[in-house]
Enzyme design. Structure first.
Site, mmCIF file in Angstrom:
data_model
loop_
_atom_site.group_PDB
_atom_site.id
_atom_site.type_symbol
_atom_site.label_atom_id
_atom_site.label_comp_id
_atom_site.label_asym_id
_atom_site.label_seq_id
_atom_site.Cartn_x
_atom_site.Cartn_y
_atom_site.Cartn_z
ATOM 1 N N ASP A 24 29.470 17.738 -46.322
ATOM 2 C CA ASP A 24 29.188 19.097 -46.803
ATOM 3 C C ASP A 24 29.598 19.245 -48.268
ATOM 4 O O ASP A 24 29.401 20.296 -48.871
ATOM 5 C CB ASP A 24 29.829 20.170 -45.901
ATOM 6 C CG ASP A 24 31.343 20.077 -45.854
ATOM 7 O OD1 ASP A 24 31.915 19.139 -46.429
ATOM 8 O OD2 ASP A 24 31.963 20.967 -45.224
ATOM 9 N N ASP A 63 28.292 15.990 -41.432
ATOM 10 C CA ASP A 63 29.357 16.991 -41.384
ATOM 11 C C ASP A 63 28.905 18.253 -40.661
ATOM 12 O O ASP A 63 27.791 18.735 -40.875
ATOM 13 C CB ASP A 63 29.735 17.406 -42.813
ATOM 14 C CG ASP A 63 31.063 16.822 -43.253
ATOM 15 O OD1 ASP A 63 31.862 16.406 -42.388
ATOM 16 O OD2 ASP A 63 31.297 16.790 -44.474
ATOM 17 N N LYS A 93 30.978 14.909 -37.973
ATOM 18 C CA LYS A 93 32.372 14.981 -38.431
ATOM 19 C C LYS A 93 32.776 16.445 -38.493
ATOM 20 O O LYS A 93 31.981 17.296 -38.894
ATOM 21 C CB LYS A 93 32.533 14.331 -39.810
ATOM 22 C CG LYS A 93 33.958 14.476 -40.392
ATOM 23 C CD LYS A 93 34.210 13.583 -41.578
ATOM 24 C CE LYS A 93 33.747 14.140 -42.899
ATOM 25 N NZ LYS A 93 34.322 15.448 -43.281
ATOM 26 N N GLU A 95 36.348 19.129 -39.399
ATOM 27 C CA GLU A 95 37.681 19.225 -39.988
ATOM 28 C C GLU A 95 38.636 19.915 -39.027
ATOM 29 O O GLU A 95 38.240 20.845 -38.325
ATOM 30 C CB GLU A 95 37.616 20.021 -41.309
ATOM 31 C CG GLU A 95 36.766 19.333 -42.365
ATOM 32 C CD GLU A 95 36.748 20.075 -43.692
ATOM 33 O OE1 GLU A 95 37.519 21.037 -43.889
ATOM 34 O OE2 GLU A 95 35.925 19.688 -44.549
ATOM 35 N N GLU A 162 42.491 12.727 -45.748
ATOM 36 C CA GLU A 162 42.192 13.066 -47.149
ATOM 37 C C GLU A 162 43.400 13.659 -47.864
ATOM 38 O O GLU A 162 44.064 14.563 -47.329
ATOM 39 C CB GLU A 162 41.025 14.065 -47.219
ATOM 40 C CG GLU A 162 40.739 14.505 -48.667
ATOM 41 C CD GLU A 162 39.433 15.233 -48.885
ATOM 42 O OE1 GLU A 162 38.626 15.363 -47.935
ATOM 43 O OE2 GLU A 162 39.220 15.688 -50.032
HETATM 44 O O1 KIV Z 1 32.083 16.326 -47.451
HETATM 45 C C1 KIV Z 1 32.507 15.206 -47.771
HETATM 46 O O2 KIV Z 1 31.953 14.541 -48.652
HETATM 47 C C2 KIV Z 1 33.676 14.704 -47.076
HETATM 48 C C3 KIV Z 1 34.306 13.444 -47.571
HETATM 49 C C4 KIV Z 1 34.880 13.613 -48.915
HETATM 50 C C5 KIV Z 1 35.294 12.891 -46.615
HETATM 51 O O3 KIV Z 1 34.114 15.291 -46.133
#
Ligand code: KIV
Length: 248
Positions: A24, A63, A93, A95, A162
């Protein structure tokens, strides 16, 4: 692992990476937005599908955007299912840590592989108060450690760590069994990820954890300058770029 947002970039990265992340972070790299918060499911679907079209062998992970999964495991399932169905990607993915563990387990048990993301989580910027490195205080250190353990135990197939102090990254690597992917964490993680635009040197200002392997921003500037000068001085197009009528 690198991020990718377009089919052509996916084609170029595919043979060098194991995983392509449709991050994202496209909020900033593609859309010029100040944070990742305005990103929608439709934006992730459009870019996720493009990356899947451009890749042949990488696992493509998409994401889950802010607001598409935090409310309940059921909401997360609906969002994740549409991401996988409409892009052809292999995993999502999200968070979060302890508070997302139930959701990770719910998705995993219903056929959705989940990569988790702990530490500096950009979707929480308004709670964290910025993008500073995390884990410097005892309470923060313990919280992030517990987050990583919780999502790993819930069934995440990998955990992105991160922007944390290195000793914290090392204790997470030691504590969890699934692969860790570092970004501003430690070279001892099982893998690393960078935003592809940062890795290519597209921006003048980047975080401490970024290493630019090229200076594409400066090279694009020079190429555009050369193009504009050729056009203004009528040196472009040249004969070989022009079409002529058939010779009689
Ligand atoms: O959105 C993204 O690019 C990320 C990475 C930096 C891990 O979540």
């Amino acid at each position: 692992m690198l991020t990718a947002y377009t089919a052509r970039m996916a084609e170029l990265l595919d043979r060098h990476c194991d995983v392509l992340l449709v991050g994202d972070s496209l909020a900033q790299t593609i859309y010029g937005l100040p944070t990742t918060l305005p990103v929608t499911l439709d934006m992730m679907i459009a870019h996720g599908a493009a990356v899947v079209r451009g890749s042949r062998r990488c696992l493509v992970v998409v994401d889950m955007p802010f607001g598409s999964y935090e409310e309940s495991p059921q909401q997360a399932f609906r969002s994740a299912a549409s991401l996988l169905r409409e892009t052809g990607a292999g995993a999502v993915k999200l968070e979060g840590g302890v508070e997302m563990a139930e959701t990770v387990a719910f998705l995993r048990s219903r056929g959705i592989p989940v990569m988790a993301h702990v530490g500096l989580t950009p979707q929480a910027v308004n709670v964290l108060g910025g993008y500073a490195a995390r884990g410097r205080g005892d309470a923060d250190y313990t919280k992030i450690f517990d987050d990583a353990v919780a999502v790993a135990q819930a069934g995440a197939f990998a955990v992105v760590i991160e922007g944390v102090v290195e000793p914290l990254a090392l204790s997470i690597i030691e504590a969890i069994e699934c692969p860790t992917i570092g970004i501003g964490a430690s070279a001892k993680c099982d893998g690393q990820v960078l935003v592809v635009d940062d890795m290519l040197g597209m921006f003048d200002r980047t975080a401490r954890f970024v290493k630019s392997f090229d200076s594409l921003g400066a090279r694009i500037d020079a190429a555009a300058e050369a193009y504009a000068a050729s056009v203004r001085e009528r040196r472009f197009p040249e004969q070989q770029h022009l079409y002529q009528p058939p010779s009689k």
